[in-house]
Design an enzyme around this catalytic site. Structure first.
Site, PDB file in Angstrom:
ATOM      1  N   GLU A 104      37.699  47.709  47.228  1.00 10.78           N
ATOM      2  CA  GLU A 104      36.363  47.116  47.282  1.00 10.78           C
ATOM      3  C   GLU A 104      35.523  47.792  48.366  1.00 10.78           C
ATOM      4  O   GLU A 104      34.333  48.057  48.172  1.00 10.78           O
ATOM      5  CB  GLU A 104      36.465  45.611  47.592  1.00 10.78           C
ATOM      6  CG  GLU A 104      37.338  44.838  46.635  1.00 10.78           C
ATOM      7  CD  GLU A 104      38.792  44.703  47.074  1.00 10.78           C
ATOM      8  OE1 GLU A 104      39.376  43.632  46.828  1.00 10.78           O
ATOM      9  OE2 GLU A 104      39.342  45.666  47.658  1.00 10.78           O
ATOM     10  N   HIS A 133      40.490  49.571  51.568  1.00 11.78           N
ATOM     11  CA  HIS A 133      40.608  48.760  50.360  1.00 11.78           C
ATOM     12  C   HIS A 133      39.687  49.289  49.258  1.00 11.78           C
ATOM     13  O   HIS A 133      38.638  49.889  49.536  1.00 11.78           O
ATOM     14  CB  HIS A 133      40.275  47.308  50.662  1.00 11.78           C
ATOM     15  CG  HIS A 133      41.290  46.640  51.530  1.00 11.78           C
ATOM     16  ND1 HIS A 133      41.300  45.289  51.756  1.00 11.78           N
ATOM     17  CD2 HIS A 133      42.350  47.140  52.214  1.00 11.78           C
ATOM     18  CE1 HIS A 133      42.314  44.970  52.543  1.00 11.78           C
ATOM     19  NE2 HIS A 133      42.959  46.086  52.847  1.00 11.78           N
ATOM     20  N   CYS A 181      40.395  40.279  49.482  1.00 12.91           N
ATOM     21  CA  CYS A 181      40.832  39.599  50.706  1.00 12.91           C
ATOM     22  C   CYS A 181      39.598  39.146  51.482  1.00 12.91           C
ATOM     23  O   CYS A 181      38.462  39.463  51.132  1.00 12.91           O
ATOM     24  CB  CYS A 181      41.681  40.547  51.554  1.00 12.91           C
ATOM     25  SG  CYS A 181      40.728  41.889  52.318  1.00 12.91           S
ATOM     26  N   CYS A 200      37.294  42.019  52.740  1.00  8.20           N
ATOM     27  CA  CYS A 200      36.428  42.548  51.680  1.00  8.20           C
ATOM     28  C   CYS A 200      35.384  41.524  51.261  1.00  8.20           C
ATOM     29  O   CYS A 200      34.244  41.887  50.955  1.00  8.20           O
ATOM     30  CB  CYS A 200      37.258  42.996  50.488  1.00  8.20           C
ATOM     31  SG  CYS A 200      38.253  44.466  50.859  1.00  8.20           S
TER      32      CYS A 200
END
Length: 158
Positions: free
Chosen positions: A82, A80, A108, A111
């Protein structure tokens, strides 16, 4: 002559959109910036780990299996945005404590947990994803979360 400048949230949010343009995900292009003291300390976009074939090249297992967004994260080969922003800061020895995350999507819950432990104190996102578990984690950790809307010049005033 009057000249308007973007607010910090507008400026960094627009840069996150540019970072997302490097994404190699077939489903969602996400970009993230970690900022400290109005300076960018790290960026990240979503995609396969370094040296691993990108989904653009080999396809997406979650897409092929019809798995909806937000489910079965363990089947995704991508990291991801992040997570990559945190990893990139760590790789170069840059502290993320007291930083602000600017992201094109609401993080999410995976993260969110990492952002809490990385010391992020504020999250500014552009929406386009909804994870109530993540929002609960942010609330419990006392992290401010703001949804920012890029609309036009009215957002560019200091």
């Amino acid at each position: 002559m009057t000249r308007t400048r973007p607010t910090w949230d507008a400026y960094f949010s627009q840069l996150a959109v540019m970072v997302a343009s490097r994404s190699t995900c077939l489903r969602r292009n996400v970009g993230a910036l970690l900022v400290k003291g109005e300076r960018i300390i790290s960026t990240g976009y979503n995609g396969a780990p370094q040296g691993v074939p990108h989904c653009l090249e080999i396809g997406c297992l979650r897409e092929a299996e019809g798995i909806p967004s937000g489910h079965r994260y363990e089947l995704c080969r991508g990291v991801h945005a992040e997570q990559n922003a945190i990893i990139n800061a760590a790789r170069y020895g840059i502290s993320t404590i007291d930083s602000v995350l600017y992201c094109t999507n609401q993080p999410c819950m995976l993260c969110a947990r990492m952002l809490v432990n990385a010391g992020v104190v504020r999250v500014v996102h552009l929406g386009d994803f909804n994870d109530e578990t993540a929002m609960g984690i942010f609330r419990d950790a006392g992290i401010e979360v703001c949804e920012y809307q890029i609309k036009g010049s009215e957002n560019f005033e200091d």
